[in-house]
Write a protein that holds these residues in place. Structure first.
Motif, PDB file in Angstrom:
ATOM      1  N   THR A 348       0.840  -1.513   0.572  1.00  0.00           N
ATOM      2  CA  THR A 348       0.021  -0.253   0.154  1.00  0.00           C
ATOM      3  C   THR A 348       0.807   1.587  -0.206  1.00  0.00           C
ATOM      4  N   VAL A 485      -9.443   4.970  -3.270  1.00  0.00           N
ATOM      5  CA  VAL A 485      -8.481   5.799  -2.933  1.00  0.00           C
ATOM      6  C   VAL A 485      -9.129   6.976  -3.455  1.00  0.00           C
ATOM      7  N   GLU A 640      -5.660   6.437   0.677  1.00  0.00           N
ATOM      8  CA  GLU A 640      -5.980   5.219   0.341  1.00  0.00           C
ATOM      9  C   GLU A 640      -7.156   4.211   1.981  1.00  0.00           C
TER      10      GLU A 640
END
Length: 652
Positions: A348, A485, A640
Motif C-alpha cells: 500500500t 482511493v 487510501e
C-alpha cells in the motif's frame, strides 16, 4: 579600609562530587541515562530498568554485562575513575558512551546507592552500600554475572534540588523517552522498562528499523514511516526511517538523530529533514525521521555538553547536504512506487524502499533513453472502452489527453488543456507598481494530433483502477484491487501545476518586471553580509538590485509572479534563511521551487470540471511526477481506504 585577599581552599571530594552531580544528574532520567550507558559499555545484551514515582524514590538498572571485581567496583566510586580512556588523544576519538568517570560517584553522592556486581570468572559477587557519598558496607553477595545498581531517595543530600523536579508523570515521561531512543539506537540490545511494576515496553534484539519503531513507539508512528535504505558517501553512511509524504505531526519531537549509535541533538539532521520535507509538510506541522548516521569518530566531538546530549561535527554542512540528498532521493523512490497502488501484489502507500550498494550512490542519475522511467500509469474509467465497442456501444473520445515524453527521464500523460494551460495563462502579472512586464511562456504540450495518439494513451490505462465518481466537486474516487482511493482535486492540481511551472523555469530564464517605484531595502550589518553573498543568486532569479549606500539597496525589478507588497518580505526571509544556515543560497532554492510555489498559490481550481476524463487525466499527470503524495504546501493528495478497513466498518 583595605580589602583583604580571600583565602583560597581546595574543595573536599564530597563538595566536588555534589557540584559535579548538579551538571551530570539533572533529573532522574539523567541517572537512568548514565547507568544505561555504563551497561552498554560493559557489553550487555539485556538491560532491565525499573523505576517508581518518576524515578525520585527508586531506580534500578540490571544488566548481563562483564561485571566488576571488588577492587574495580570500589575504584569506580572515586572521582574521574574510568576504563574508557587513557591518554588525552583518546578524547578526539571517543567510541564509548561514557568516558569522564563522573557519573557513578556523582549519583552516589546525592542518593542511597547500592551496587551489586560479579564478573563471570568469580563465584560470588560484591555488594557496596553507599549513602550520600559515604561507603557504609562492602560485602559478598550471590548473583548472576553482570551488574545491578539501585538508586533510592534521589537528592537526599541536597533537598533543595528536589524542589526543582517536575511531577511524577513529567519525570517518568523523560525516562520513557530516553529508554525508547536507546532501544531504537541499539538493535543488538534488549531493553525492558518497568514503571511501578508495570511493563512500559520490552524491545527485542535483531529487529529491522520499522519493526523496532512499532515495538517501541507503537503502530501509530511506524505506520506513517518507510525505511531509508543504507546510503554511503565520502566515509559517511546513513540509514533509518523517514515519514511518508502527505503525513505530518504537530511537533518536531519525532525528528531524532543517532550519531554513531548515540542519541543526540543534531542541528544538521534537523535542518536536512526540514528542507527535504519543505514541500511535503503543511506550515505549522512537522516531519518525522529517525536517522542513524555513522561517521569517523575523529570528526565528532562528544565532549561539548556535560550530559553528552549534543555533539559537534567537523563538517556540519557536508553532513547536512549528504542527509538532505539521501532523504530527498528516498522520497523520490517512495513516490515512484505510488504508481503500483492498484496492483494486487503490491504494497500500500507505505511500501518500504531499501537502497544499498552502488544503487544508493545518488550523485549520478542516467539521462539516456535506456534509463527512461516506465510510463506513468493512467487509471481507467468505470467502463471498458473495448467492452463497449464489442457491444456496439459508443467509445468516448479521449483526444484531450496528449502524450509527452520528458527530456529528463519521465514519461507521463499530459493533462487536458483546460487544466494545464487555461487557468495559468489567464493569470495577469502581479504587483501594484509593475511596468515593462514580460509575460512568461508557460510550457505546454500540444493536444493529440489524431486519434492514434489518443488510442496510444488509452493503451497505458491501468487495468486495476476504475474511476467511480466525484464527491462535492472536491474529491475524485477511484477503485483499486486493494480498496478505494480518494484524490483531493485542489491538492492534485497544485502539485501538477507546480511541477509544470518548475519545468518551465528550469528551461529558461526567469521573467521579471520593472518596478515603477523602486523598493528601498536597508539591512543590519549582519544581514547585509549574507545579502551581499547571495546577491548574484537574487539577480539571476529576476531581481535587479542597485547600491544606494552602506547596507542600503534599491530593488528596481522583481520576478513576474511576485507581488510588489511581497518583495521585501520575500528577500528578507531568504536572507534570514541564509543567516540561520550560515551558507549561500543556491539558485534552485530561490528561482525555481519558491517562485513556483508563489505562482501556484495564485492558481485556483474553480475552472476544473470533475468528470471521468479530466479526473483520470489529472491523476495520471499527478502520478507521473516525483512527489505525488502531497501538494507543494504539504497537503495530502491521495488517501487510501483498504478493503480490510471497509470490512471493519461493517463489523465483518
Amino acid at each position: 579600609m583595605k580589602k583583604q585577599p580571600p583565602e583560597i581552599r581546595i574543595l573536599t571530594d564530597d563538595v566536588a562530587n555534589k557540584i559535579a552531580a548538579g551538571e551530570v544528574v539533572e533529573r532522574p532520567a539523567a541517572v537512568v541515562k548514565e547507568l544505561l550507558e555504563n551497561s552498554i559499555d560493559a557489553g550487555a545484551t539485556r538491560v532491565e530498568i525499573q523505576f517508581r514515582h518518576g524515578g525520585k524514590t527508586f531506580i534500578k538498572v540490571v544488566d548481563d554485562g562483564c561485571g566488576m571485581t571488588r577492587q574495580q567496583a570500589l575504584t569506580s566510586l572515586e572521582p574521574h575513575a574510568t576504563s574508557k580512556i587513557r591518554a588525552p588523544e583518546d578524547l578526539f576519538e571517543i567510541t564509548s558512551y561514557g568516558f569522564r568517570g563522573e557519573a557513578v560517584p556523582s549519583i552516589a553522592s546525592v542518593s542511597r546507592f547500592v551496587m551489586r556486581t560479579k564478573p563471570e570468572a568469580q563465584v560470588v559477587g560484591t555488594e557496596i552500600d553507599v549513602h550520600a557519598g559515604t561507603v557504609n558496607a562492602v560485602r559478598d553477595c550471590g548473583m548472576a554475572s553482570g551488574t545491578e545498581i539501585t538508586v533510592e531517595n534521589l537528592f537526599c543530600s541536597v533537598p533543595a534540588r528536589r524542589k526543582f523536579l517536575k511531577s511524577d508523570n513529567v519525570e517518568a515521561s523523560h525516562i520513557i523517552r530516553l529508554c525508547r531512543l536507546y532501544a531504537l539506537a541499539l538493535p543488538d540490545l534488549s531493553i525492558t522498562l518497568t514503571e511501578n511494576a508495570r511493563v512500559v515496553f520490552r524491545s527485542e534484539r535483531d529487529l529491522k528499523i520499522l519493526d523496532r519503531l512499532e515495538r517501541v513507539l507503537g503502530a501509530e508512528i511506524s505506520s506513517k514511516m518507510f525505511e531509508l535504505g543504507r546510503v554511503e558517501r565520502g566515509g559517511m553512511s546513513v540509514e533509518g526511517a523517514v515519514l511518508r509524504a502527505g503525513e505530518s505531526f504537530p511537533t518536531s519531537r519525532n525528528i531524532c538523530a543517532f550519531v554513531n549509535g548515540r542519541p543526540v541533538e543534531c542541528r544538521a539532521v534537523y535542518s536536512a529533514v526540514k528542507e527535504a520535507y519543505s514541500q511535503f509538510v503543511p506550515k505549522g506541522r512537522f516531519a518525522a525521521a529517525y536517522i542513524f548516521i555513522t561517521l569517523d569518530p575523529k570528526t565528532v566531538d562528544v565532549n561539548v555538553h556535560p550530559a553528552k546530549l549534543q555533539v559537534r561535527l567537523k563538517d556540519e554542512f557536508g553532513v547536512r547536504d549528504f542527509l538532505f540528498a539521501a532523504i530527498s532521493e528516498a522520497l523520490r523512490r517512495e513516490n515512484a512506487r505510488l504508481a503500483d497502488f492498484g496492483k494486487p501484489d503490491s504494497d500500500t502507500f507505505g511500501s518500504s524502499c531499501a537502497v544499498s550498494g552502488e544503487s544508493a550512490r545518488f550523485a549520478h542519475v542516467p539521462d539516456s533513453d535506456s534509463a527512461v522511467r516506465k510510463p506513468a500509469f493512467v487509471p481507467k474509467h468505470a467502463f471498458s472502452p473495448r467492452a463497449e465497442s464489442e457491444q456496439g456501444g459508443v467509445v468516448p473520445e479521449v483526444r484531450e489527453v496528449g502524450v509527452a515524453v520528458s527530456s529528463a527521464k519521465a514519461r507521463s500523460v499530459e493533462l487536458p488543456r483546460r487544466v494545464s494551460e487555461r487557468d495559468i495563462a489567464d493569470i495577469e502579472p502581479a504587483g501594484d507598481c509593475a511596468a515593462d512586464v514580460q509575460k512568461p511562456e508557460i510550457a505546454s504540450v500540444p493536444p493529440a494530433k489524431d486519434n492514434a495518439v489518443a488510442r496510444d494513451a488509452a493503451r497505458v490505462v491501468a487495468e486495476d483502477w476504475r474511476y467511480l465518481g466525484c464527491f462535492k466537486k472536491r474529491y475524485a474516487l477511484f477503485e483499486t484491487a486493494k480498496g478505494l482511493v480518494l484524490m483531493s482535486i485542489s491538492a492534485a492540481l497544485r502539485r501538477v501545476r507546480y511541477e509544470e511551472i518548475l519545468c518551465s523555469l528550469r528551461g529558461g530564464e526567469t521573467p521579471s518586471q520593472t518596478l515603477l517605484i523602486p523598493l528601498p531595502l536597508r539591512f543590519e550589518r549582519g544581514d547585509d553580509e549574507y545579502f551581499s553573498a547571495n546577491r548574484k543568486a537574487f539577480e539571476s532569479c529576476g531581481f535587479a538590485v542597485e547600491d544606494f549606500g552602506r547596507a542600503f539597496y534599491r530593488i528596481t525589478a522583481a520576478p513576474l509572479w511576485l507581488k510588489y507588497g511581497d518583495v521585501e518580505n520575500f528577500v528578507r526571509d531568504f536572507v534570514e534563511l541564509a543567516r540561520e544556515e550560515n551558507r549561500t543560497l543556491k539558485k534552485a532554492a530561490l528561482s525555481e521551487e519558491n517562485f513556483a510555489k508563489t505562482l501556484v498559490g495564485r492558481c485556483g481550481a474553480a475552472n476544473f470540471e470533475c468528470d471521468a476524463q479530466s479526473a483520470t487525466a489529472l491523476l495520471a499527470k499527478l502520478l507521473g511526477g516525483d512527489a505525488a503524495a502531497s501538494s507543494p504546501d504539504g497537503m495530502p493528495t491521495l488517501k487510501e481506504i483498504s478493503e480490510a478497513e471497509i470490512a471493519r466498518m461493517f463489523c465483518r
